[in-house]
Design a protein around this motif. Sequence first.
Motif, short mmCIF file in Angstrom:
data_model
loop_
_atom_site.label_atom_id
_atom_site.label_comp_id
_atom_site.label_asym_id
_atom_site.label_seq_id
_atom_site.Cartn_x
_atom_site.Cartn_y
_atom_site.Cartn_z
N ALA A 205 47.18 -0.16 -2.95
CA ALA A 205 49.01 0.93 -2.55
C ALA A 205 49.24 -0.03 -1.07
O ALA A 205 50.14 0.71 -1.10
N ASP A 206 48.03 -0.64 -0.37
CA ASP A 206 49.01 -1.50 0.41
C ASP A 206 49.63 -2.29 0.59
O ASP A 206 48.97 -3.65 -0.33
N PRO A 207 51.23 -2.63 0.60
CA PRO A 207 52.17 -3.52 -0.27
C PRO A 207 51.04 -5.07 0.72
O PRO A 207 51.37 -5.76 0.31
N ALA A 208 51.02 -5.00 1.77
CA ALA A 208 50.54 -6.15 3.00
C ALA A 208 49.06 -6.41 1.62
O ALA A 208 49.06 -7.63 1.87
N GLU A 209 48.15 -5.65 1.97
CA GLU A 209 47.34 -6.49 0.72
C GLU A 209 47.48 -6.98 -0.48
O GLU A 209 46.95 -7.89 -1.12
N ARG A 210 48.05 -5.90 -1.84
CA ARG A 210 48.85 -6.83 -2.51
C ARG A 210 49.03 -7.95 -2.60
O ARG A 210 49.22 -9.25 -2.81
N GLU A 211 49.73 -8.01 -1.25
CA GLU A 211 50.93 -9.95 -1.12
C GLU A 211 50.02 -10.89 -1.14
O GLU A 211 49.87 -11.99 -1.51
N ILE A 212 49.02 -10.23 0.25
CA ILE A 212 47.93 -11.08 0.23
C ILE A 212 46.83 -11.40 -0.90
O ILE A 212 46.82 -12.70 -0.96
N ALA A 213 46.23 -10.91 -1.56
CA ALA A 213 45.73 -10.94 -2.84
C ALA A 213 47.04 -12.03 -4.03
O ALA A 213 46.65 -12.68 -4.12
N LEU A 214 47.86 -11.76 -3.70
CA LEU A 214 48.76 -12.53 -4.75
C LEU A 214 49.71 -13.61 -4.19
O LEU A 214 48.81 -15.23 -4.91
N ASP A 215 49.16 -13.83 -2.93
CA ASP A 215 49.27 -15.50 -2.25
C ASP A 215 47.82 -15.49 -2.16
O ASP A 215 47.74 -17.18 -2.50
N GLY A 216 46.24 -15.67 -2.24
CA GLY A 216 45.03 -15.91 -3.17
C GLY A 216 45.37 -16.24 -4.27
O GLY A 216 44.96 -17.42 -4.70
N MET A 217 45.98 -16.00 -5.48
CA MET A 217 45.93 -15.92 -6.92
C MET A 217 46.52 -17.29 -7.23
O MET A 217 46.38 -18.34 -8.08
N TYR A 218 48.00 -17.48 -6.69
CA TYR A 218 48.12 -18.53 -6.37
C TYR A 218 48.01 -19.63 -5.58
O TYR A 218 48.35 -21.19 -6.12
N GLY A 219 47.59 -19.29 -4.90
CA GLY A 219 46.90 -20.19 -3.72
C GLY A 219 45.65 -20.98 -3.85
O GLY A 219 45.29 -22.24 -3.67
N ALA A 220 44.72 -20.28 -4.73
CA ALA A 220 43.41 -20.55 -4.98
C ALA A 220 43.11 -20.51 -6.58
O ALA A 220 42.68 -21.46 -7.63
N VAL A 221 43.36 -19.73 -8.16
CA VAL A 221 43.33 -19.28 -8.81
C VAL A 221 44.54 -19.97 -9.46
O VAL A 221 43.91 -20.88 -10.83
N HIS A 222 45.68 -20.51 -9.23
CA HIS A 222 46.33 -21.30 -10.27
C HIS A 222 46.89 -22.28 -8.97
O HIS A 222 48.64 -22.13 -9.40
#
Length: 669
Positions: free
Chosen positions: A33-50
Amino acid sequence: MFTGIDEVDWASMRHAYGSAQDVPGLLRGLASADPAEREIALDGMYGAVHHQGDVYDSTLACVPYLFRLAAREEVRDRGEIVELLVSIGGDGEVPEGVDAGYAMAHAAVRSGAEVFARLAADPDWGVRRTAANAVVRFLDRPERVLGLLRERIAVERDDRVLLALTEGLGFLARRHPGHAREVVDLLTALSLAPYGPGQRLAALGQLAGSAPDRLPADLVPTVVGLLRERSGQRPDPACEPDRPDTNTLVGRLRRLRPSDEEGSQLLRTLHTGLDGRVADRIALLNGQLTSPDPTDRCNAMWMSAGLFRDWRADYSTPVALIGAHLAAEEDQLRDAATSVLEDLYQLAAPAADDLHALVTSRPELWVRHWEHGPPTLGEPLRALARSGDPRAVPVLEQLLAAPDAPYDLGQVVAHLGPAAQPLAPALRAGLAGLSLDDPDVHNRATVLLTALGELHDTESLPLVLRLLTDLPDHRLRSLVVGAALRTLGAFGGAAREAIPVVRGLLDGENAIDAADALWTLTGDAAAVLPVLLTPDGEIVAHRGATEVLARLGPEAAPAVVGLRREAEAAHAWVRTPAACALWRIGGEAESELVLPLLRSTWARTPELRRPVAECVAAMGPAGAPLHDLLRAELAAPQRYMAPCGGYAPLAVFSDERLLEICRSALGAG
C-alpha cells in the motif's frame, strides 16, 4: 496472489546479483500500500531480476506471480507490472537462434495473454494503456487483436489510452501485413475529425510508418494545427498525482521524463515515420519551434538532434530558431538548445550571435564543474568555439589564465583556425607555470600541448622539451609524453633541436609517437623503421604503426610484405589502413590489391569511409577508379553513419568532414 510463493526454492535460483532469495520480498513489495515501497520493489525487479533486459531462472519463476498481481484490482500501479511483463516477454516475436531463456520467457508471457485481453477493459487507465501494448504482441490471431482494438477504440474516452490503442494498430499493420489494409483504413478514419488532436496525431504518425501514401497533402500545416490545439487542452502538470521521491533508477528515470512525454512520443513517431521526407520534417520542426507553447518547443529541440544527425540538408532556419531559445528565461529551453547546438559544429553558425550573447551575459556558464573529474567547457562556449566563431577566443584566453582551465579547451582550438592565434601567449604562459610534481599535471599539460600543436607555435618548443626531459615518472606520464611528441611533430622541421630527446624515447612506451615525431623532424627512415617493424618484417602490434609507415611513403618499402599480409586480414579495421599505407608506399604498383579492397571497405564498413576518402584524395588522378563512390556520397541525402541512434556527438562533424574530403578529391573543394 502469493499462494505457493514460499514453497519455491528461490535460494537455488539466480539473478543479476547472485542468489534470488530476495525475490519474494520484491514481489510482495509490488503489492504494498506504500507507494515508495512499490517503487523500490519495481526498481529491484528491473535492477536484478530483469537486469538490462536479461532473463534468469528467477525471472521465469516470477511470471505467474506478476500475472496474478496485474489481475487484482486492489493492487496499485498495475500498469507498471504489465510493462514489466511485456519487457520480460520481448516484443512478441522470438528470432531464430535466440537464447533458450528468452524463448521460455516469451512463451511464459504469451501463455498468459488472455489476462492482457481482460485488462484492456480494466477500470484503471494506466492498466488499459499498457494492456493495449501487450495484446498486439502476445495475443493469438491477428484478426482477434484487430477486433479487440477496434472495440476498445469505440468505447474508450481517455486520450492516453486511445493513443496506445492507435500505436497498437500501427504495430499490428507492420507485424501482420495481411491485415494491413483493414488497419490502414481504420487509422485513416482516426486521423480525421471529429477525433481529438492527440488521437489524430497518433494516427498520422502510424500512417507515416505504414502507409505514407494515405497521409494528407497538407500534412505539415495539419500537424502543426493539431499540435497547437492539443497544447491548449493539455492538463496542468501540477494536477498530476504525486509520486514518491525514491533514490532508485526507476524514480530518477521518471523525474527525467519530459513534462509532456506523451506529446514528445507523438511527434517522435511522426518524425520517424517520415524518415527521408526531410523537407517535410524541417517544415514540421519549424512549426514546432514557433509554437506558443514552451513545452512543444522544448520537445522540438530534443527531436531535432535526430534529424540533424541522420540527414543532410539546409538547416539554417531551424538552427536559428533553436538559437533564439538561448535567451529564454526557462532553464529547460536554454539547456535543450545548447545541448543540440554543441554537436552541430559549423552547422551551428546561424545561432552564433545568440550563442555569443549568452556567453557574454552569463560568465558562470563558461565552465562546467563536476563532482568527479576535471572541469570542462560550458556547453554555450563549446558550441560557439566549435562553430568556428572568433568571438570565442577572448573568453578562452581568460580561461587559460585560470589555474583550472577546462581540460577540453585544447580540443576546440582546431575549429577556430587562424583566429585562435592570439591564444598562443596564454598557452605558453600556462605551460611555463606547470608544476611537474603535481600528480594531476597530465590534465592541464595535455590541454595546452594539444592547443599549441594546433597553432604550430614553435616559440613554445623549450617548454615542450622541458616536459619531455624533466617530468617525473608516474602512472600517467606517457599521456603527457605522447601529447608532447605529437606537438613536436606538428612543429615539423622548426623543432630540430628536439631530435636528441626524441631519439632517446624510441625504445620506451611512447616509441611509436617518438618514431612519428622523429620522421617529421629528420626524415631518417633508417632510424624509424626498426621501431615500426619486427626483425622479420612484420608490422609491430600497435594501432599507430601502420599510419606512421604510411607517412614515410616510399621510404617504408621494407614494410610492403608485412602490409600486404595485413591487407588480407579478416578485420576491416586492420586491412584498410594497411591498404592505404601500401598505396602511399608503393603507389600504382599496388593498385590491383588496394583499389578493390578500398571499394569493398566503402560498401561494407561505412565507419571507415573517411580514411578511405583521404586515401583516394592522396592518390590524385590515379584514384579516378574510385571517384564514383565519392560522387555518390556527395549526392546521398543521408549521412554516411545514419541511422546513428542514441547518443552520437560526432555524427554531424564526421559527416561534414567526409563531404569536404570528397569534394577536395574530386577537385570541387
